[in-house]
Design an enzyme around this catalytic site. Structure first.
Site: not given
Ligand code: DSN
Length: 416
Positions: A53, A197, A223, A226
């Protein structure tokens, strides 16, 4: 024999089955990818054992001398990769990154604009069933009915009327480039912060295949798993002036101990994305999506907005007289893995849907190219033209399995 298969053969067997599924399927979920063996090794490291933390140099627990080195390196690599002044690499997911970004910027009840979920937005961009829609007054913007692209004149009109404190740009099912310049101008004209985002396109931004939001956005969330091809996780980028608010919104605002094992994987992934070959990877993702789109159109399918500028394609299954659910299930039976998705102004529910979302990041990670995409498009068109035909599905599945096995899977083929 691995330690896991000796100590817990039941779980080892499930993992082995998943490995086979990933090798023998065409993974076309636009938000999925294959992390490298190095990312997997770092993510499965002993850092899973550690609590940390706080932030480097200011921890609430002892024993963090190596955690500090790790997190600092991850931060420095993220800053270099995206050309930003500040990076917080602790968010455990995209949803948590978005929650912290809102917490750092506005108060419950404040107005935020985001893309309507059923038109390509995200749950955390104001869906009424999500914390975002429950805590904040979200005003959704949409796409133009005819062109099926974001109508920037409408975004401007809505922004002037609603006077939001944040405008969120970014999507999960939008096949076109997003105009961050126009979004920035509109946001700043009405006194809002621009939050981008970029979860879906982070790898394209890193590889120079999508305009970077960095010069225009006040806050960027993403994220890391991806198009960026890292471990499952999130991140927030910003200018220095927002750093303190963002850091305290992540910890202690919305999270406890950071997932250091994921931060280790993120650091490796940023290092990989900084290499020159990542630019080539990003270019091939986009070229493959364009080739796939051409092949699908030639196969008689209608694509939302007529095509793609990025890594994904949204097929309107109405043209084949079937739902997105039926299309998804028929393709799965042929080992082609995708997900159903609403299309703009969909007449079907979010569970059934009229659309199918297809992406090329994972196939590109396996080394497939434009000619391969034409073949894949042919299989998809064949299955969707006869979604109840067991014979077609079986014939396509046999061809797909043989074809897929010829392409090594990062993190699987090179780790065995
Ligand atoms: N689940 C993600 C997507 O497939 O785009 C978004 O959070």
């Amino acid at each position: 024999m691995s330690v896991l298969s000796q100590r817990d053969p039941e779980i080892a067997a499930i993992i082995a089955d998943e490995r086979v599924r990933q090798v023998e399927s065409l993974e076309m979920i636009a938000s999925e990818n294959y992390a490298s063996a190095a990312v997997l090794e770092a993510t499965g490291s002993v850092f899973t054992n550690k609590y940390a933390e706080g932030y480097p140099g200011k921890r609430y627990y002892a024993g963090n001398q190596h955690s500090d080195r790790l997190e600092t390196l991850a931060i420095e690599r993220a800053k270099q990769l995206f050309g930003v002044e500040h990076a917080n690499v602790q968010p455990s997911s995209g949803a948590e990154a978005n929650m912290a970004a809102y917490f750092a910027t506005v108060q419950p009840g404040d107005t935020i604009m985001g893309m309507e979920l059923t038109q390509g937005g995200h749950l955390t961009h104001g869906s009424p069933v999500n914390f975002s829609g429950r805590l904040y007054n979200f005003v959704p913007y949409t796409v133009d009915r005819e062109a099926e692209v974001i109508d920037m004149a409408e975004v401007r009109r809505l922004a002037r009327e609603a006077k939001p404190k944040i405008i969120v740009a970014g999507a999960t099912a939008y096949p076109r480039a997003i105009d961050f310049v126009a979004f920035g101008e509109i946001a700043h004209e009405v006194g809002a912060a621009l939050m981008v985002d970029m979860s879906h396109i982070a790898g394209l931004v890193a590889g120079g295949m999508h305009l970077s939001p960095a010069p225009y956005a006040d806050i960027i969330t993403t994220t890391t798993h991806k198009t960026l091809r890292g471990p499952r996780g999130g991140m927030i980028l910003s200018r220095l002036e927002r750093a303190a608010a963002i850091d305290s919104a992540v910890f202690p605002g919305t999270q406890g101990g950071p997932h250091l094992h994921s931060i280790a994987g993120k650091a490796v992934c940023f290092g990989e994305a900084l290499k020159p070959e990542f630019k080539d990877y990003a270019r091939r993702i986009v070229e493959n999506a364009a080739a796939l789109a051409e092949g699908l159109i030639a196969g008689g399918l209608r694509l939302v907005s007529g095509g793609t500028d990025n890594h994904l394609i949204l097929v309107d299954c109405n043209a084949k007289g079937i739902s997105g659910l039926k299309a998804q299930n028929a393709l799965q039976a042929a080992n082609i893995v995708s997900n159903r998705n609403t299309i703009p102004y969909d007449q079907r529910s979010a569970y059934i849907t009229s659309g199918l979302r297809l992406g090329t990041p994972a196939l590109t990670s396996r080394g497939m190219g434009k000619d391969d995409m034409k073949r894949v498009a042919g299989w998809i068109a064949r299955v969707l033209s006869d979604p109840d035909g067991e014979g077609v599905r079986e014939a396509v599945r046999n061809e797909v399995v043989e074809f897929a096995r010829a392409f090594p899977v990062p993190g699987i083929s090179d780790a065995e």
